[in-house]
Design an enzyme around this catalytic site. Sequence first.
Site, mmCIF file in Angstrom:
data_model
loop_
_atom_site.group_PDB
_atom_site.id
_atom_site.type_symbol
_atom_site.label_atom_id
_atom_site.label_comp_id
_atom_site.label_asym_id
_atom_site.label_seq_id
_atom_site.Cartn_x
_atom_site.Cartn_y
_atom_site.Cartn_z
ATOM 1 N N ARG A 165 -35.801 54.225 -28.235
ATOM 2 C CA ARG A 165 -36.984 54.137 -27.735
ATOM 3 C C ARG A 165 -38.136 55.037 -28.136
ATOM 4 O O ARG A 165 -37.656 56.129 -28.435
ATOM 5 C CB ARG A 165 -36.858 54.229 -26.144
ATOM 6 C CG ARG A 165 -36.207 53.344 -25.345
ATOM 7 C CD ARG A 165 -36.435 53.467 -24.052
ATOM 8 N NE ARG A 165 -36.651 54.558 -23.148
ATOM 9 C CZ ARG A 165 -36.893 54.679 -22.047
ATOM 10 N NH1 ARG A 165 -37.119 53.749 -21.192
ATOM 11 N NH2 ARG A 165 -36.770 56.026 -21.393
ATOM 12 N N THR A 177 -44.561 55.113 -26.710
ATOM 13 C CA THR A 177 -44.719 53.855 -26.111
ATOM 14 C C THR A 177 -43.358 53.279 -25.287
ATOM 15 O O THR A 177 -43.583 52.440 -24.594
ATOM 16 C CB THR A 177 -44.753 53.028 -27.352
ATOM 17 O OG1 THR A 177 -43.642 52.940 -28.225
ATOM 18 C CG2 THR A 177 -46.155 53.387 -28.248
ATOM 19 N N ASP A 237 -30.640 61.099 -19.758
ATOM 20 C CA ASP A 237 -30.341 60.406 -20.898
ATOM 21 C C ASP A 237 -29.080 60.301 -21.369
ATOM 22 O O ASP A 237 -28.121 61.352 -21.705
ATOM 23 C CB ASP A 237 -31.009 61.278 -22.104
ATOM 24 C CG ASP A 237 -31.159 60.512 -23.302
ATOM 25 O OD1 ASP A 237 -30.105 60.039 -23.969
ATOM 26 O OD2 ASP A 237 -32.189 60.360 -23.874
HETATM 27 C C1 PRP Z 1 -31.492 54.527 -24.161
HETATM 28 C C2 PRP Z 1 -30.320 53.833 -23.794
HETATM 29 C C3 PRP Z 1 -30.800 52.254 -23.908
HETATM 30 C C4 PRP Z 1 -32.416 52.402 -23.743
HETATM 31 C C5 PRP Z 1 -32.828 51.783 -22.312
HETATM 32 O O1 PRP Z 1 -31.346 54.765 -25.521
HETATM 33 O O2 PRP Z 1 -29.208 53.949 -24.079
HETATM 34 O O3 PRP Z 1 -30.686 51.883 -24.944
HETATM 35 O O4 PRP Z 1 -32.709 53.946 -23.847
HETATM 36 O O5 PRP Z 1 -34.159 51.973 -22.251
HETATM 37 P P1 PRP Z 1 -35.012 50.679 -22.181
HETATM 38 O O6 PRP Z 1 -34.186 49.573 -21.231
HETATM 39 O O7 PRP Z 1 -36.329 51.023 -21.782
HETATM 40 O O8 PRP Z 1 -35.246 50.161 -23.420
HETATM 41 P P2 PRP Z 1 -32.365 55.856 -26.292
HETATM 42 O O9 PRP Z 1 -33.701 55.087 -26.584
HETATM 43 O O10 PRP Z 1 -32.674 56.883 -25.579
HETATM 44 O O11 PRP Z 1 -31.564 56.009 -27.519
HETATM 45 P P3 PRP Z 1 -30.081 56.892 -27.787
HETATM 46 O O12 PRP Z 1 -29.123 55.919 -27.060
HETATM 47 O O13 PRP Z 1 -30.054 56.809 -29.419
HETATM 48 O O14 PRP Z 1 -30.249 58.072 -27.193
HETATM 49 N N1 URA Z 2 -32.516 55.846 -21.389
HETATM 50 C C1 URA Z 2 -31.595 56.753 -20.665
HETATM 51 O O1 URA Z 2 -30.522 56.996 -21.440
HETATM 52 N N2 URA Z 2 -31.680 56.980 -19.418
HETATM 53 C C2 URA Z 2 -32.845 56.489 -18.713
HETATM 54 O O2 URA Z 2 -32.840 56.645 -17.576
HETATM 55 C C3 URA Z 2 -33.745 55.695 -19.335
HETATM 56 C C4 URA Z 2 -33.394 55.160 -20.744
#
Ligand code: PRP
Ligand code: URA
Length: 210
Positions: free
Chosen positions: A105, A109, A201
């Site tokens: 993400r 944004t 996270d």
């Molecule tokens: C997190 C999570 C999802 C996403 C959820 O990943 O594992 O993929 O955010 O958010 P959304 O429903 O608003 O799209 P992140 O983007 O933090 O990446 P990462 O797993 O590499 O840390």
């Molecule tokens: N991604 C995560 O890992 N946790 C949250 O709460 C939202 C997005």
Amino acid sequence: MRDNVTVIDHPLLKHKISIMRDKNTGTNEFRKLAEEVAMLMGYEALRDLPLEDEEIETPIEKCNAPFIAGKKPAFVPILRAGLGMVSGLLTLVPAAKVGHIGMYRDEETKIPQEYYCKLPKPIEDRLIVLLDPMTATGGSADDAINQVKKAGGTNIKYMTIIASPEGIERVSAAHPDVQIYVAQIDRGLNEDAYICPGLGDAGDRIFGTK
Ligand code: PRP
Ligand code: URA
């Protein structure tokens, strides 16, 4: 709740997820719990796997016994955090294929940015189980499902451990043909689009990168 959403409601799941939520739970334990939760959820999510009888011989006599039929399912984690669910599911179906969809993400944004996609071939007629522990805005899941569909996938499930109400609504409305399995639906999102109370996270907690 839409028809394509199943909340897997089990005391063992609730207990394990509560430990995951605790900020004092360290990486080692968190990772183990993510694996266990994925396995327990997978047991339920895979209950409609097709079966086919084959003749075998027990020490007593010949009989027709049921075995999983058709193309091997594929587990597809959304990187990074989805990786934490893969081994739990492979415990259930060791012969499964594993694909990967890379997505993060944008910090400002909150819109998902795709950086990798490798899916098993052929994909048609194969059960594709997308994995991501967190569904916040639902953008990552929505985009990942679109990628699988664009590649030719038609039999798709999505497994997520914790979701926000708006995230689950977005994904289930956009993809009525996808069966969604979630263990807990939380209160909502904060101003940074994090799930409340959530667990923080998930990627950082699984990989110890905070
Ligand atoms: C997190 C999570 C999802 C996403 C959820 O990943 O594992 O993929 O955010 O958010 P959304 O429903 O608003 O799209 P992140 O983007 O933090 O990446 P990462 O797993 O590499 O840390
Ligand atoms: N991604 C995560 O890992 N946790 C949250 O709460 C939202 C997005």
